[in-house]
Motif scaffolding. Sequence first.
Motif, short mmCIF file in Angstrom:
data_model
loop_
_atom_site.label_atom_id
_atom_site.label_comp_id
_atom_site.label_asym_id
_atom_site.label_seq_id
_atom_site.Cartn_x
_atom_site.Cartn_y
_atom_site.Cartn_z
N LEU A 151 0.83 -1.22 0.00
CA LEU A 151 0.00 0.00 0.00
C LEU A 151 0.85 1.26 0.00
O LEU A 151 0.46 2.28 -0.60
N PHE A 152 2.02 1.22 0.64
CA PHE A 152 2.96 2.34 0.62
C PHE A 152 3.39 2.61 -0.82
O PHE A 152 3.40 3.75 -1.29
N GLN A 153 3.70 1.54 -1.55
CA GLN A 153 4.12 1.69 -2.95
C GLN A 153 2.98 2.19 -3.82
O GLN A 153 3.16 3.07 -4.67
N VAL A 154 1.78 1.62 -3.63
CA VAL A 154 0.61 2.06 -4.40
C VAL A 154 0.34 3.54 -4.13
O VAL A 154 0.11 4.33 -5.06
N ALA A 155 0.38 3.93 -2.86
CA ALA A 155 0.14 5.33 -2.50
C ALA A 155 1.16 6.24 -3.17
O ALA A 155 0.81 7.31 -3.68
N ASP A 156 2.41 5.83 -3.19
CA ASP A 156 3.46 6.63 -3.82
C ASP A 156 3.15 6.83 -5.31
O ASP A 156 3.27 7.94 -5.82
N ARG A 157 2.74 5.76 -5.97
CA ARG A 157 2.42 5.87 -7.40
C ARG A 157 1.20 6.77 -7.62
O ARG A 157 1.19 7.60 -8.54
N LEU A 158 0.17 6.63 -6.78
CA LEU A 158 -1.03 7.44 -6.95
C LEU A 158 -0.76 8.91 -6.66
O LEU A 158 -1.28 9.79 -7.35
#
Length: 186
Positions: A151-158
Amino acid sequence: MARTRYKISIDLYADGDEWELKQFKDVSDALHTRSQERDRLVKVVASHLDSLACEYSISSSSHDVSLSDEEQTLFHRLSQEENKKEEAEREEYKKISDQLGIKRAIWSMEHKLLHQKEPAFKGLLEVIYDGHWGEAGAVFEAVADPTWRDLFQVADRLISKSGDDHHVFIEAFLRRGDKLKLCTGS
């Protein structure tokens, strides 16, 4: 050496009557010259009082006091230990952030979550990021059984896709059905 001792008093109001709740006398060991931490303590106390569903008011004040040589030595040693612990936590966070390839996002949630291996949420979810200051409008990404690191990675991309360079602090993920809303702050 002067230290600031904080005294926090809480008054509860029920049916127009005023009751004085226990006064917390000495919380200075954790709060010396740290108004943010004092404010956080007040917020924690307030959230607990909110659960009682009654009106209340909280006030805090500070008073300078003098410490003995022994107290100064102890305080200095504890401060050094606390600084070392905080530095180790910062280094660990930086290491995790670098391993995950994080470019913009800053994890504001409990750092311990990033060490959990099991999924934070089960199932196929659509992570949604909207209400930000970027020009991209709402941005989405699908994820299945994500860990907190996922989720940290997804949040960074978003956050990168959104174009919002201001709201980069990850504060929460709110689940509603198969949707997971990314909440950020600045």
